[in-house]
Design a protein around this motif. Structure first.
Motif, PDB file in Angstrom:
ATOM      1  N   VAL A 123      -6.932  -2.193   3.418  1.00 55.86           N
ATOM      2  CA  VAL A 123      -7.127  -1.962   1.990  1.00 55.86           C
ATOM      3  C   VAL A 123      -6.063  -0.966   1.524  1.00 55.86           C
ATOM      4  CG1 VAL A 123      -9.585  -2.492   1.938  1.00 55.86           C
ATOM      5  CG2 VAL A 123      -8.827  -0.205   2.593  1.00 55.86           C
ATOM      6  N   PRO A 124      -5.874  -0.826   0.207  1.00 55.70           N
ATOM      7  CA  PRO A 124      -4.790   0.039  -0.285  1.00 55.70           C
ATOM      8  C   PRO A 124      -4.829   1.470   0.236  1.00 55.70           C
ATOM      9  CG  PRO A 124      -5.595  -1.344  -2.061  1.00 55.70           C
ATOM     10  CD  PRO A 124      -6.498  -1.594  -0.899  1.00 55.70           C
ATOM     11  N   ARG A 125      -6.015   2.035   0.446  1.00 57.60           N
ATOM     12  CA  ARG A 125      -6.082   3.425   0.900  1.00 57.60           C
ATOM     13  C   ARG A 125      -5.557   3.597   2.324  1.00 57.60           C
ATOM     14  NH1 ARG A 125     -11.443   1.595   0.959  1.00 57.60           N
ATOM     15  NH2 ARG A 125     -12.298   1.395   3.064  1.00 57.60           N
ATOM     16  N   ASN A 126      -5.435   2.495   3.066  1.00 63.51           N
ATOM     17  CA  ASN A 126      -4.972   2.577   4.455  1.00 63.51           C
ATOM     18  C   ASN A 126      -3.535   2.127   4.640  1.00 63.51           C
ATOM     19  OD1 ASN A 126      -7.445   3.566   5.316  1.00 63.51           O
ATOM     20  ND2 ASN A 126      -8.276   1.537   5.714  1.00 63.51           N
ATOM     21  N   ILE A 127      -2.813   1.957   3.545  1.00 61.52           N
ATOM     22  CA  ILE A 127      -1.398   1.604   3.591  1.00 61.52           C
ATOM     23  C   ILE A 127      -0.618   2.759   2.989  1.00 61.52           C
ATOM     24  CG2 ILE A 127       0.372  -0.040   2.849  1.00 61.52           C
ATOM     25  CD1 ILE A 127      -1.902  -2.109   2.534  1.00 61.52           C
ATOM     26  N   MET A 128       0.237   3.405   3.787  1.00 63.61           N
ATOM     27  CA  MET A 128       1.017   4.550   3.336  1.00 63.61           C
ATOM     28  C   MET A 128       2.431   4.088   2.986  1.00 63.61           C
ATOM     29  SD  MET A 128      -1.159   7.064   3.565  1.00 63.61           S
ATOM     30  CE  MET A 128      -0.086   8.493   3.442  1.00 63.61           C
ATOM     31  N   VAL A 129       2.917   4.508   1.820  1.00 71.84           N
ATOM     32  CA  VAL A 129       4.188   4.030   1.287  1.00 71.84           C
ATOM     33  C   VAL A 129       5.033   5.213   0.845  1.00 71.84           C
ATOM     34  CG1 VAL A 129       5.243   2.575  -0.489  1.00 71.84           C
ATOM     35  CG2 VAL A 129       3.049   1.912   0.500  1.00 71.84           C
ATOM     36  N   ASP A 130       6.349   5.100   1.045  1.00 74.59           N
ATOM     37  CA  ASP A 130       7.284   6.063   0.470  1.00 74.59           C
ATOM     38  C   ASP A 130       7.473   5.738  -1.010  1.00 74.59           C
ATOM     39  OD1 ASP A 130      10.255   6.764  -0.339  1.00 74.59           O
ATOM     40  OD2 ASP A 130       9.715   8.105   1.302  1.00 74.59           O
ATOM     41  N   HIS A 131       7.143   6.676  -1.853  1.00 66.18           N
ATOM     42  CA  HIS A 131       7.141   6.418  -3.295  1.00 66.18           C
ATOM     43  C   HIS A 131       8.526   6.075  -3.823  1.00 66.18           C
ATOM     44  CE1 HIS A 131       7.152   7.466  -7.624  1.00 66.18           C
ATOM     45  NE2 HIS A 131       5.931   6.980  -7.598  1.00 66.18           N
ATOM     46  N   ALA A 132       9.542   6.721  -3.269  1.00 62.77           N
ATOM     47  CA  ALA A 132      10.901   6.539  -3.801  1.00 62.77           C
ATOM     48  C   ALA A 132      11.498   5.197  -3.412  1.00 62.77           C
ATOM     49  CB  ALA A 132      11.796   7.683  -3.334  1.00 62.77           C
ATOM     50  N   THR A 133      11.292   4.794  -2.153  1.00 60.12           N
ATOM     51  CA  THR A 133      11.967   3.603  -1.645  1.00 60.12           C
ATOM     52  C   THR A 133      11.072   2.372  -1.566  1.00 60.12           C
ATOM     53  OG1 THR A 133      11.424   4.136   0.660  1.00 60.12           O
ATOM     54  CG2 THR A 133      13.451   5.088  -0.252  1.00 60.12           C
TER      55      THR A 133
END
Length: 326
Positions: free
Chosen positions: A237-247
């Motif tokens: 789910v979205p809360r368990n996917i970590m993303v770099d905001h810039a890239t």
């Protein structure tokens, strides 16, 4: 005022001339508190007790500040109900794929709870990114493409010989859709269930131990179909996917405590049917991008699982392989 009365007032001592024999314990405490409030010494005692009660919270706050300024910049501590399974899942995925997962350093127990010390992930959850109105189409496509590749790797892992629906340690799995102990309520951590040697056993549990012939044709058809076992995150789910905001780079997939070997349709069933209870419809538009073949391939299974969940809810009893009827 006599000296004895002055001393008694200053230290908030009871007046011996007052008969308190008929007073209850609660009334005595209230009277003592009211006496203390009327004297400087008594008010000091009250403030001292308040300070003692707040001391653990003050110490905890100081420790948190020190932690965040030092080791907490690189490490994350998670309280885990089944730490051994989650650690084994993360290490298995890290060893056999290039899916980014937190590196585990060590575990410890404190106050009868287990804690995992792992790398702190530098990024934000995909949920927070979507909440910030992710409008960049190229970034959306990049995130979806990365997740699709990661899930393809996960599902391509060869299942072990004589595999069953089980954890990576070949023991029970945890899944909030499969079992919830009625003694502990719906908000308690999901208890273990299985392992199941056959998919039919898992299906029987989803039907609350009821015979297959009593259900709609869509359930009969879905539960009569055998699926290959694939390694499944089971809480994607979205809360368990970590993303770099810039890239827009996916820097980690976290929370692997529910992962294990499940039938191939189970990932999309959990993402679509189970998580719809707490996640907005926007997430459902991402599911076909992350699992591009599954929505068509498992449309029948999706419909059957949704029907069972609406009609019966979460099972409260385990099924066993030797009592399976389908």
């Amino acid at each position: 005022m006599h000296l004895a009365d002055t001393i008694r007032w200053f230290f908030a001592l009871p007046d011996p001339a007052v008969d308190r024999s008929a007073m209850t314990r609660a009334e005595l405490r209230i009277e003592a508190f009211q006496r203390q409030r009327r004297t400087p010494f008594g008010r000091g005692i009250i403030r001292y007790h308040i300070f003692l009660e707040s001391l653990p919270y003050r110490v905890h706050g100081i420790v948190r500040i020190i932690w965040r300024a030092t080791a907490g910049r690189w490490l994350w501590i998670k309280c885990a109900d089944f730490a051994e399974i989650e650690i084994a899942n993360m290490r298995y995925v890290a060893k056999h794929t290039d899916i980014p997962v937190p590196r585990v350093w060590f575990t410890y127990k404190w106050n009868n709870r287990e804690y995992i010390v792992m790398d702190r992930i530098a990024g934000i959850t995909f949920d927070a990114l979507r909440g910030g109105h992710l409008q960049d189409g190229d970034k959306q496509d990049a995130i979806a493409g990365q997740m699709a590749r990661h899930m393809a790797q996960l599902r391509a892992l060869p299942s072990p010989p004589e595999s069953s629906i089980s954890s990576v340690l070949c023991g029970p799995v945890r899944c909030p859709r499969l079992f919830q102990d009625p003694l502990y309520g719906p908000t308690a951590p999901s208890p273990p269930t299985g392992p199941c040697k056959r998919e039919a056993t898992m299906n029987l549990q989803l039907r609350h131990l009821r015979s297959l012939e009593t259900f709609d044709p869509i359930v009969v058809a879905a539960h009569s179909t055998a699926h290959p076992l694939v390694f499944t995150h089971n809480d994607l789910v979205p809360r368990n996917i970590m993303v770099d905001h810039a890239t827009g780079k996916v820097v980690a997939i976290i929370d692997w405590e529910y992962a294990g070997w499940f039938p191939a349709h189970w990932e999309i069933c959990m993402m679509t049917n189970w998580e719809r209870q707490s996640i907005g419809l926007g997430w459902r538009g991402w599911i076909p991008k992350i699992l591009p073949r599954d929505k068509l391939a498992y449309a029948q299974d999706l419909e059957a699982d949704a029907l069972l969940l609406r009609a019966l809810g979460v099972p409260e009893h385990h099924a066993s392989d030797n009592k399976c009827d389908s």
